[in-house]
Structure formats: C-alpha cells, structure tokens
Design a protein around this motif. Structure first.
Motif, short mmCIF file in Angstrom:
data_model
loop_
_atom_site.label_atom_id
_atom_site.label_comp_id
_atom_site.label_asym_id
_atom_site.label_seq_id
_atom_site.Cartn_x
_atom_site.Cartn_y
_atom_site.Cartn_z
N GLU A 120 -12.59 30.46 -0.64
CA GLU A 120 -13.39 30.55 -1.87
C GLU A 120 -12.54 30.26 -3.10
OE1 GLU A 120 -13.25 33.08 0.48
OE2 GLU A 120 -15.17 32.55 1.42
N GLU A 121 -11.31 30.81 -3.11
CA GLU A 121 -10.41 30.55 -4.23
C GLU A 121 -10.02 29.08 -4.28
OE1 GLU A 121 -7.96 34.71 -4.76
OE2 GLU A 121 -7.50 33.45 -3.02
N LEU A 143 -5.07 25.80 -12.38
CA LEU A 143 -5.77 25.95 -13.66
C LEU A 143 -4.90 25.46 -14.82
CD1 LEU A 143 -7.29 29.49 -13.03
CD2 LEU A 143 -8.50 27.30 -12.94
N ALA A 159 -11.82 26.56 -3.27
CA ALA A 159 -12.97 25.78 -3.72
C ALA A 159 -13.20 25.92 -5.22
CB ALA A 159 -14.22 26.23 -2.95
N ALA A 160 -12.84 27.07 -5.78
CA ALA A 160 -13.15 27.34 -7.18
C ALA A 160 -11.99 27.06 -8.14
CB ALA A 160 -13.57 28.80 -7.33
N THR A 161 -10.81 26.76 -7.61
CA THR A 161 -9.62 26.65 -8.44
C THR A 161 -9.00 25.26 -8.35
OG1 THR A 161 -9.18 28.98 -7.92
CG2 THR A 161 -7.40 27.74 -8.95
#
Length: 120
Positions: free
Chosen positions: A29-30, A52, A32-34
C-alpha cells in the motif's frame, strides 16, 4: 536516529539491492501511494533513495573491507562480521524520514549477507 552508518556485507550493495530493500521495508500500500526513486549519482559513485521528493538515504560505492588496522583507524571500535568482504558508507537525513533510510540500510545489509553498524 543515526545519521551515518556503514554496512558490512558479503556481497556489494548496488542499485538492485536498494530497490529490493525498498520493496521489503514498505508495504504494498505504501509502495502504491508513495513516489519512490532509486537513482545513481556521479556515474555510480553513490546512489540515493528519494521518497516524496526527499532524499532518505545516500549510499556510497562499496569498497573492500580494509585490513584490521585500517578498519580500526577509520571506524574506531566497530566490529565487522568476520565473513564481510565489502563495506559501504551510508547516510540518512536528520529529518523524520531518516528512519526509513535506517530501515533500508538494515534491510539491504541483511539481504547482502551482513550487518549495518550505526555510527551516529
């Protein structure tokens, strides 16, 4: 949180090893989102992990572990694992995301058959 570390490993740390470490430290999840980038610098003299748009880890080109006297001179009382062939200097940021950099150092060192020593 350490700022400077050294990884003593049986196999050298490279870009592929850093990318694998990212995959083991962060959850799917991290990931995919980062936005994450593992990039070489200066024709391979160093590599960085950027998350980021912030550098969380800089890893210098691996070197052969020096002789015991030189190891003591450079790193002080640090003990390298007896089967380590490579030493890699690693640097994290003092910012909170430096914790991820430390986790990456530890993961990549373990994956390459070694250990990370945090110098301060």
């Amino acid at each position: 949180m350490p700022r400077s570390s050294v990884a003593f490993t049986r196999e050298p740390i490279d870009i592929a090893a850093l990318a694998e470490a990212v995959s083991t430290v962060l959850t799917p999840e991290e990931l995919a989102a980062t936005p994450i980038e593992v990039r070489p610098l200066d024709d391979g003299a160093a590599a960085q992990v950027v998350m980021l748009d912030r550098v969380v880890l800089t890893v210098l080109r691996p070197r052969l572990v020096p002789a015991p006297a030189e190891l003591a001179r450079v790193y002080g009382a640090v003990e390298a694992p007896s089967d380590a062939r490579w030493s890699t200097d690693c640097f994290t940021t003092w910012e909170p995301e430096g914790v991820i950099g430390v986790r990456l150092i530890e993961a990549v060192a373990a994956a390459r058959g070694g250990a990370a020593v945090h110098l301060g």
